[in-house]
Scaffold this active site. Structure first.
Site, PDB file in Angstrom:
ATOM      1  N   GLU A   1       0.110 -65.299  51.514  1.00 27.05           N
ATOM      2  CA  GLU A   1       1.091 -66.320  51.130  1.00 27.05           C
ATOM      3  C   GLU A   1       0.424 -67.658  50.845  1.00 27.05           C
ATOM      4  OE1 GLU A   1       3.632 -63.803  54.058  1.00 27.05           O
ATOM      5  OE2 GLU A   1       1.521 -64.252  53.721  1.00 27.05           O
TER       6      GLU A   1
ATOM      7  N   ASP B   1       8.280 -52.341  57.967  1.00 24.80           N
ATOM      8  CA  ASP B   1       8.408 -53.529  58.810  1.00 24.80           C
ATOM      9  C   ASP B   1       9.484 -54.471  58.286  1.00 24.80           C
ATOM     10  OD1 ASP B   1       6.601 -53.985  56.582  1.00 24.80           O
ATOM     11  OD2 ASP B   1       6.318 -55.992  57.415  1.00 24.80           O
ATOM     12  N   GLU B   2      10.000 -55.284  59.178  1.00 25.01           N
ATOM     13  CA  GLU B   2      10.891 -56.398  58.847  1.00 25.01           C
ATOM     14  C   GLU B   2      11.997 -56.003  57.872  1.00 25.01           C
ATOM     15  OE1 GLU B   2       7.830 -60.139  59.501  1.00 25.01           O
ATOM     16  OE2 GLU B   2       7.933 -59.224  57.515  1.00 25.01           O
TER      17      GLU B   2
END
Length: 762
Positions: A469, A325-326
């Site tokens: 996060e 991903d990303e």
């Protein structure tokens, strides 16, 4: 046909045979609700005298029976004796038998004369035992308990019922991960997706490449945290094997994730030759989407082969997650060597190069009989036939994968992303600002209507993700995961026809008690009454109470006493006398749910709002963040802010005679990798060297005040600044923003007090 798909099909058949299960199972506090449950007369008395019987020599059944006995000890305070052999004539006992359904399915018969758990495989016996434990644990009471008589036939709707825990951004203790697995197992979740690698840290010991943990597992966080020791940690291979064995004993498979080709800063910092550009370790404490990506040299694939071989030696799971991903491809585009290799390979563009990269990694897994699973970006540029897609960008990736004949797991953002807040309450833990409530998770159906019956066979299941996060501690991880993961468990197990939010909500008091017994923290805030004070014309103060989830009823007192199930039911705003202490609590079927709320009815309380009670001017990337100072985590402030537009609105301020405004403010590092969006964050030029807090009448209105930050700019913690607002008729929306030369440091509001001038106070 894979075992996963076979299990899913058998669950669909069983679901089709059970049409009215929501009504039949509503009297049982079982979560997930069983596929088929019929109540009977009477109850089985479980006590210290109860014995659990297994067939002689059946080690698996005996092991499960011992697990059930241990859990009963944990919740009721006594441990039933586990014995081999049949019960004596007339003995009321719990009996395990293999004369039952296959796979994870089980049959459970509870009568006053005994309990029978029947399943052909260990997994079914285990889940039958978990259902018995749940029925024996309707609350936190100790001692003997009556199990309601019932006949239950149960099997999962989906084979993959997963939960991701991100240990790359913040590291959790092994004890916490075990506790999370305990809860998963008790609620029939069977896949623990362990996110071990990302830009912020490499968390698994790899003996061939020791720098991955010696260097890549540690970072210096930005802002005031630079003064603290390096942050990090990792899991040894022995610890990982210990967790794998612990999970397997509870029918939970751990699927490790080793990110490729992006999210690779930590590994490239450890071994710079792996990268497409030079790494910068200073950014390992940032959040967002990073540009660092693996190169496509043969030595890099040799590195990945070595790493994945050690990973496969530790984790016996069929699936190995490789991320995908990303993967920002700017460094590939800018690297002449990579462009030349693309041309030699005949690869059309960077998307096709990622497909080539992922397929190359997948072949290494296939050599050892494993299957690749990755995020839905791996669909771009083509996908190997045996690859499985985990759809996170909504459900479109799952639909596309299934239509192409690929197996898929639904894990869509934002609904199943547990880093989002659970309610609008300012008391919620830190996390992304979008509200994804328990009810939102429960409402998600993992079977998209756009798929045909044959295409739906490719849906392996469903998974929620806890990206950490903003979950700096183990407790925060648990609070963000629970109880929402319990809603996911029901949607992954229970047939759609049997799913009922109202029935699920009635079971919540029992569920919260079980979570406490299993030793995990859970977020109770969404169940707790929201309080709102307002001032009517003439000065009278009114108190409104809200029940955002509409679960149960809010009961309250106005004399300072604790509310009970017999207290007044809230129906409309109340006007207690000045100084009254109002206490409120939610009750479900007479049982309390969530903590008691207390509010003192006083006009002074109307004058202060924390950042979470202020309206955000925009809703671009709202986050509830934690301060980076002081060092003691529990003393740090929490700020609600849109990081792409730090702007707050105090709605309806009364400035008839002017007012004194006091703001408690803080500054934090802007450690977000948001690309060009950083340049679009609005900045007003400061009039003083340190900048000001500006207050305007509406965000496009006249400036009412500009309060210099002054010495606050030299304080990494919270500072208080004060100014005066001029008189204005009527009510005014106050728009609060900071002037600054740059977004780093990033100024935020903790709380604001608007105190009318003495002449205007009632």
């Amino acid at each position: 046909m894979t075992p996963l798909r076979t299990a899913a099909l058998s669950a669909i058949v069983l679901a089709a045979a059970s049409g009215v299960q929501a009504r039949e199972s509503s009297g049982l506090t079982l979560t997930p609700a069983p596929a088929k449950a019929v109540r009977a007369e009477g109850a089985f008395q479980l006590s210290a005298a109860t014995r659990i019987h297994v067939a002689p020599g059946d080690r698996e059944a005996k092991g499960v029976a011992s697990q059930l006995a241990d859990l009963v000890q944990r919740s009721r305070g006594f441990r039933p004796l586990v014995v081999e052999g049949a019960p004596k004539a007339g003995e009321a006992a719990i009996v395990f038998t293999r004369q039952g359904p296959a796979g994870e399915a089980y049959r459970l018969d509870i009568a006053p004369t005994g309990v029978t758990i029947a399943a052909a495989q260990r997994a079914g016996l285990f889940y039958g035992a978990m259902s018995v434990w749940q029925l024996a644990t309707p609350d936190e009471a100790k001692g003997a308990v009556a199990l309601p008589a019932a006949s239950i036939e149960d099997a999962p709707r989906f084979a993959w019922r997963g939960l991701l825990v991100d240990s790359a951004r913040h590291v959790q203790s092994l004890e916490t991960l075990k506790a999370i697995i305990d809860v998963m197992a008790a609620h029939k979740l069977n896949t623990f997706h362990w996110h071990l690698v990302d830009d912020q840290g490499w968390r698994l010991e790899i003996k061939t490449y020791p720098k991955l943990t010696q260097v890549g597992a540690w970072r210096v966080d930005p802002g005031a945290a630079r003064a603290y020791p390096k942050y990090g940690g990792f899991y040894t291979q022995d610890q990982a094997r210990e967790l794998v064995a612990y999970a397997a004993a509870r029918n939970v498979t751990i699927v490790p994730e080793i990110e490729t080709p992006g999210h690779a800063l930590a590994s490239i910092v450890a071994y710079p030759q792996l990268g497409s550009a030079a790494p910068d370790a200073r950014h390992m404490g940032d959040w967002g989407v990073f540009p660092w990506i693996y190169n496509i040299d043969e030595s890099t694939f040799a590195f990945l082969d070595d790493v994945l071989n050690e990973v496969m030696d530790i984790f016996p799971s069929t699936f190995i997650h490789v991320g995908g991903d990303e993967a920002v491809k700017d460094q590939w585009k800018a690297n002449p060597k990579i462009q030349a290799r693309m041309k030699a390979l005949g690869v059309a563009d960077e998307h096709a190069l990622q497909s080539w990269f992922i397929q190359r990694v997948g072949r290494s897994l296939e050599k050892r009989g494993r299957r690749l699973v990755g995020w839905d970006e791996i669909l771009e540029g083509g996908l190997a036939p045996n690859a499985t897609v985990m759809s996170w960008r909504g459900v479109d990736g799952a639909i596309a994968a299934a239509k192409q004949g690929h197996d898929t797991v639904l894990s869509p953002h934002p609904t199943l992303y547990l880093d989002n807040r659970q309610s609008v309450s300012p008391d919620e833990p830190t996390g992304r600002g979008k509200v994804i409530s328990l009810k939102d998770v429960y409402a998600f159906d993992p079977a998209p209507a756009q798929l045909s019956p044959d295409e739906r066979k490719h849906i392996l299941g469903v998974q929620a993700n806890a990206w950490t996060e903003h979950m700096q501690t183990d407790r925060l991880v648990e609070e963000m995961v629970f109880p929402r993961a319990i809603a996911l468990a029901e949607r992954g197990w229970t047939p759609d026809a049997a799913a009922s939010w109202d029935d699920f909500a009635q079971r919540l008091p029992a569920e919260m008690a079980r979570l406490k017994i299993l030793g995990v923290s859970a977020d109770t805030v969404p169940f707790e009454p929201l309080t709102a004070l307002s001032q009517a014309e003439g000065g009278a103060v009114q108190l409104a109470l809200a029940n955002p989830l509409a679960v149960g009823e809010v009961r309250y007192t106005t004399d300072g006493k604790a509310p009970t199930a017999a207290s007044a039911v809230y129906a409309a705003p109340i006007a207690p006398p000045k100084g009254a202490v109002v206490k409120a609590r939610t009750f479900v079927v007479g049982k309390p749910l969530g903590r008691e709320r207390t509010v003192t009815v006083d006009p002074i309380a109307l004058q202060t709002r924390v950042s979470g009670q202020l309206k955000s001017c925009t809703d671009k990337v709202p986050i509830k963040m934690i301060d980076d100072a002081p060092r003691a985590f529990d003393k740090r402030a929490r700020f609600q802010v849109d990081i792409l537009n730090p702007c707050w609105i105090w709605e309806g301020a009364r400035l008839d005679k002017g007012a004194l405004i006091t703001a408690r403010v803080g500054q934090i590092p802007f450690n977000f990798q948001v690309g060009q969006d950083r340049d679009r964050i609005p900045l007003r030029a400061p009039a003083t060297p340190e900048g000001e807090l500006e207050i305007r009448a509406g965000c496009s209105g006249e400036r009412l005040a500009a309060i210099p930050l002054g010495k606050a700019a030299r304080d990494p913690g919270l500072s208080t600044i004060t100014g005066r607002l001029p008189a204005r008729p009527g009510k005014t929306d106050l728009c609060l923003t900071f002037t600054a030369k740059s977004v780093d440091p990033f100024w935020v509001i903790d709380r604001v007090t608007v105190k009318p001038s003495a002449a205007s106070q009632n």
